[in-house]
Write a protein that holds these residues in place. Sequence first.
Motif, PDB file in Angstrom:
ATOM      1  N   LEU A  78       0.830  -1.153   0.112  1.00 48.26           N
ATOM      2  CA  LEU A  78      -0.106  -0.031   0.017  1.00 48.26           C
ATOM      3  C   LEU A  78       1.005   1.373   0.119  1.00 48.26           C
ATOM      4  O   LEU A  78       0.539   2.289  -0.734  1.00 48.26           O
ATOM      5  CB  LEU A  78      -0.930   0.028   1.197  1.00 48.26           C
ATOM      6  N   ARG A  79       2.027   1.296   0.844  1.00 49.74           N
ATOM      7  CA  ARG A  79       3.009   2.161   1.063  1.00 49.74           C
ATOM      8  C   ARG A  79       3.533   2.662  -0.368  1.00 49.74           C
ATOM      9  O   ARG A  79       3.949   3.678  -0.758  1.00 49.74           O
ATOM     10  CB  ARG A  79       3.766   2.171   2.146  1.00 49.74           C
ATOM     11  N   GLU A  80       4.049   1.510  -0.915  1.00 51.22           N
ATOM     12  CA  GLU A  80       5.177   1.474  -1.950  1.00 51.22           C
ATOM     13  C   GLU A  80       4.775   1.379  -3.411  1.00 51.22           C
ATOM     14  O   GLU A  80       5.290   1.473  -4.356  1.00 51.22           O
ATOM     15  CB  GLU A  80       6.416   0.805  -1.728  1.00 51.22           C
ATOM     16  N   THR A  81       3.368   0.883  -3.850  1.00 48.50           N
ATOM     17  CA  THR A  81       2.848   0.788  -4.935  1.00 48.50           C
ATOM     18  C   THR A  81       1.894   1.410  -5.223  1.00 48.50           C
ATOM     19  O   THR A  81       1.167   2.089  -4.340  1.00 48.50           O
ATOM     20  CB  THR A  81       2.690  -0.648  -5.257  1.00 48.50           C
ATOM     21  N   ALA A  82       1.388   1.309  -6.615  1.00 47.44           N
ATOM     22  CA  ALA A  82      -0.089   1.999  -6.997  1.00 47.44           C
ATOM     23  C   ALA A  82      -0.952   0.804  -7.195  1.00 47.44           C
ATOM     24  O   ALA A  82      -1.944   1.169  -7.653  1.00 47.44           O
ATOM     25  CB  ALA A  82       0.111   3.192  -7.952  1.00 47.44           C
ATOM     26  N   LEU A  83      -0.518  -0.236  -6.826  1.00 40.39           N
ATOM     27  CA  LEU A  83      -1.565  -1.505  -7.134  1.00 40.39           C
ATOM     28  C   LEU A  83      -2.843  -1.135  -6.566  1.00 40.39           C
ATOM     29  O   LEU A  83      -3.142  -0.535  -5.344  1.00 40.39           O
ATOM     30  CB  LEU A  83      -1.013  -2.713  -6.287  1.00 40.39           C
ATOM     31  N   PRO A  84      -3.952  -1.605  -7.368  1.00 38.00           N
ATOM     32  CA  PRO A  84      -5.088  -1.460  -6.742  1.00 38.00           C
ATOM     33  C   PRO A  84      -5.500  -2.362  -5.257  1.00 38.00           C
ATOM     34  O   PRO A  84      -4.869  -3.579  -5.208  1.00 38.00           O
ATOM     35  CB  PRO A  84      -6.207  -2.082  -7.663  1.00 38.00           C
ATOM     36  N   PRO A 112      -7.622  -0.129   4.402  1.00 34.76           N
ATOM     37  CA  PRO A 112      -6.379  -0.132   3.447  1.00 34.76           C
ATOM     38  C   PRO A 112      -6.257   1.364   2.695  1.00 34.76           C
ATOM     39  O   PRO A 112      -5.260   1.689   2.509  1.00 34.76           O
ATOM     40  CB  PRO A 112      -6.620  -1.110   2.636  1.00 34.76           C
ATOM     41  N   GLY A 113      -7.282   1.854   2.365  1.00 31.64           N
ATOM     42  CA  GLY A 113      -7.204   3.152   1.675  1.00 31.64           C
ATOM     43  C   GLY A 113      -6.878   4.282   2.610  1.00 31.64           C
ATOM     44  O   GLY A 113      -6.254   5.133   2.200  1.00 31.64           O
ATOM     45  N   GLU A 114      -7.341   3.991   3.915  1.00 33.77           N
ATOM     46  CA  GLU A 114      -7.136   5.400   4.745  1.00 33.77           C
ATOM     47  C   GLU A 114      -5.406   5.350   5.085  1.00 33.77           C
ATOM     48  O   GLU A 114      -4.896   6.232   5.119  1.00 33.77           O
ATOM     49  CB  GLU A 114      -7.759   5.122   5.991  1.00 33.77           C
ATOM     50  N   LEU A 115      -5.072   3.899   5.097  1.00 37.68           N
ATOM     51  CA  LEU A 115      -3.611   3.816   5.576  1.00 37.68           C
ATOM     52  C   LEU A 115      -2.648   4.409   4.410  1.00 37.68           C
ATOM     53  O   LEU A 115      -1.744   4.902   4.525  1.00 37.68           O
ATOM     54  CB  LEU A 115      -3.181   2.457   5.703  1.00 37.68           C
ATOM     55  N   ARG A 116      -3.224   3.877   2.935  1.00 41.19           N
ATOM     56  CA  ARG A 116      -2.532   4.415   1.844  1.00 41.19           C
ATOM     57  C   ARG A 116      -2.333   5.894   1.502  1.00 41.19           C
ATOM     58  O   ARG A 116      -1.207   6.656   1.489  1.00 41.19           O
ATOM     59  CB  ARG A 116      -2.988   3.717   0.538  1.00 41.19           C
ATOM     60  N   GLU A 117      -3.424   6.628   2.002  1.00 42.10           N
ATOM     61  CA  GLU A 117      -3.455   7.997   1.928  1.00 42.10           C
ATOM     62  C   GLU A 117      -2.688   8.664   3.125  1.00 42.10           C
ATOM     63  O   GLU A 117      -2.125   9.630   2.840  1.00 42.10           O
ATOM     64  CB  GLU A 117      -4.874   8.403   2.228  1.00 42.10           C
ATOM     65  N   ARG A 118      -2.648   8.216   4.425  1.00 41.94           N
ATOM     66  CA  ARG A 118      -1.964   8.537   5.442  1.00 41.94           C
ATOM     67  C   ARG A 118      -0.408   8.598   4.909  1.00 41.94           C
ATOM     68  O   ARG A 118       0.321   9.435   5.074  1.00 41.94           O
ATOM     69  CB  ARG A 118      -2.270   7.806   6.758  1.00 41.94           C
ATOM     70  N   GLN A 120       1.114   8.117   2.133  1.00 39.51           N
ATOM     71  CA  GLN A 120       1.537   8.974   0.877  1.00 39.51           C
ATOM     72  C   GLN A 120       1.595  10.595   1.423  1.00 39.51           C
ATOM     73  O   GLN A 120       2.655  11.210   1.106  1.00 39.51           O
ATOM     74  CB  GLN A 120       0.293   9.027  -0.259  1.00 39.51           C
ATOM     75  N   LEU A 121       0.631  11.014   2.498  1.00 39.56           N
ATOM     76  CA  LEU A 121       1.052  12.347   3.064  1.00 39.56           C
ATOM     77  C   LEU A 121       2.069  12.113   3.822  1.00 39.56           C
ATOM     78  O   LEU A 121       3.082  13.254   3.744  1.00 39.56           O
ATOM     79  CB  LEU A 121      -0.103  12.732   3.880  1.00 39.56           C
ATOM     80  N   ALA A 122       2.521  11.420   4.500  1.00 41.01           N
ATOM     81  CA  ALA A 122       3.708  11.169   5.697  1.00 41.01           C
ATOM     82  C   ALA A 122       4.901  11.020   4.668  1.00 41.01           C
ATOM     83  O   ALA A 122       6.031  11.618   5.084  1.00 41.01           O
ATOM     84  CB  ALA A 122       3.507   9.951   6.495  1.00 41.01           C
ATOM     85  N   ALA A 123       4.856  10.445   3.502  1.00 38.65           N
ATOM     86  CA  ALA A 123       6.150  10.344   2.757  1.00 38.65           C
ATOM     87  C   ALA A 123       6.515  11.712   2.207  1.00 38.65           C
ATOM     88  O   ALA A 123       7.694  12.104   1.826  1.00 38.65           O
ATOM     89  CB  ALA A 123       5.922   9.590   1.520  1.00 38.65           C
ATOM     90  N   LEU A 124       5.564  12.879   1.917  1.00 37.29           N
ATOM     91  CA  LEU A 124       5.856  13.848   1.592  1.00 37.29           C
ATOM     92  C   LEU A 124       6.509  14.735   2.631  1.00 37.29           C
ATOM     93  O   LEU A 124       7.547  15.453   2.398  1.00 37.29           O
ATOM     94  CB  LEU A 124       4.577  14.784   1.259  1.00 37.29           C
ATOM     95  N   VAL A 125       6.314  14.303   3.902  1.00 38.34           N
ATOM     96  CA  VAL A 125       6.925  15.330   5.211  1.00 38.34           C
ATOM     97  C   VAL A 125       8.322  14.516   5.325  1.00 38.34           C
ATOM     98  O   VAL A 125       9.170  15.185   5.872  1.00 38.34           O
ATOM     99  CB  VAL A 125       5.979  15.175   6.199  1.00 38.34           C
TER     100      VAL A 125
END
Length: 173
Positions: A78-84, A112-118, A120-125
């Motif tokens: 979820l963190r490292e890919t864009a897989l569905p 899973p969707g909430e984790l992916r979104e969180r 992705q935001l954390a990766a920006l920071v």
Amino acid sequence: MSTKLQTPSSPSPEVLRRLLRAKDRMDAASHEAWPVARLASVSGVSEAHFSRSFRQAFGLPPHRYLLTRRIERAKLLLRETALPITEIAFQTGWASLGTFGRVFRDVTGESPGELREREQLAALVHDFGRMPGCLLSAAQRPDLTTAVSEKRRNGEAETMNSIDNTTTKEKRR
């Protein structure tokens, strides 16, 4: 004649090697089905002895250990890919998306969707690129010392208690 209570001792080195063989197989192929019968045959011991010894040696029953590995792998994908999310569920060994989503939420506290979104935001920071993946995975490993169904029941009980308390307060007014 006095009888002494025997405390459970740790598995013998030979049994521990056999358990590690089964654990390594689960780690390498966590997406596969690993019923206790299969794990016991890999380790060369009976099913009952395997289950008891595995829990004694590693602190978790084999099924919970497998769940931690599947959730850990799903979080990585979820963190490292864009897989569905559906593809991630099937790649990590879940037979249904609904079961994956329910267990994932029960274990991690978010979908899973909430984790992916969180994430992705954390990766920006934060820049986790310099941290070895094994350390990152270990730090984010889910804690399954309690059964998932037990966590769900406890959560429902807490919800019902808060509803009862609210209803009681409203009746007093």
